[in-house]
Design an enzyme around this catalytic site. Sequence first.
Site, PDB file in Angstrom:
ATOM      1  N   ASP A   9      36.344  42.020  32.466  1.00 38.05           N
ATOM      2  CA  ASP A   9      37.426  42.496  33.326  1.00 38.05           C
ATOM      3  C   ASP A   9      38.097  43.672  32.612  1.00 38.05           C
ATOM      4  OD1 ASP A   9      39.540  42.414  35.358  1.00 38.05           O
ATOM      5  OD2 ASP A   9      40.758  41.489  33.777  1.00 38.05           O
ATOM      6  N   ASP A  11      41.848  45.322  33.495  1.00 35.77           N
ATOM      7  CA  ASP A  11      43.297  45.183  33.343  1.00 35.77           C
ATOM      8  C   ASP A  11      43.649  43.802  32.798  1.00 35.77           C
ATOM      9  OD1 ASP A  11      44.380  47.695  34.886  1.00 35.77           O
ATOM     10  OD2 ASP A  11      42.806  46.850  36.143  1.00 35.77           O
TER      11      ASP A  11
END
Length: 219
Positions: A9, A11
């Site tokens: 991922d 953020d």
Amino acid sequence: MQLRAVVFDLDGTLVDSLGDIADAMNHALAQHGVPTHPEADYLRFVGEGVKELVHRAVPAGREDLHEPVLAAYRAHYDAHLFDRTAPYPGVTGVLAALAESGVRMAVLSNKSDGFVKRLVAKLLPGVPFVAVYGERPGVPRKPDPTAALALAAELGVTPGACGFVGDTAVDMDTARAAGMYGVGVTWGFRSHELQAHGARAVATTADELLAALRDARLT
């Protein structure tokens, strides 16, 4: 068998972008005369795509503002993408160590694809990601496993030989749905969700993350 590839991922996992996201959305809300939010509120607003961010930030009953606020947010965020966003401490070292050991890597985010590519190119230069993807038309967002499974194929591994690293329930649900080895990180946005959503390991530091990925035991 050890992990041969890892999907990250963005953020809350690789980069701390909360301040710039909050600033851009609060700017858009203020432009349209509705209340702004404390930065901490965005910890629970983010993670499921920009339209869901707008839905959570705009007051109930003001659906008429969704599209104009979205447009204002994108314009401001585009111009201020790097004001406060930076990699988390130790992350670049983890990526370098994985690359050196031959682990193939990719990024999968629910942020708009163009922003994801710009952030990775500027903040994580030289990392040999095989692919970097954000939200794209026609591709379901996480936690739907479609994009993660396609990434496994692009990485040249079976899903079971692929790790998935993230900071929220969305990421751990994606890992489980795709049959990947989910590792949660606590420095991101919603660490309290990780274990309840099936994290196989949880890391509180970059060193712990690298150890969790290297020590993963796959069945």
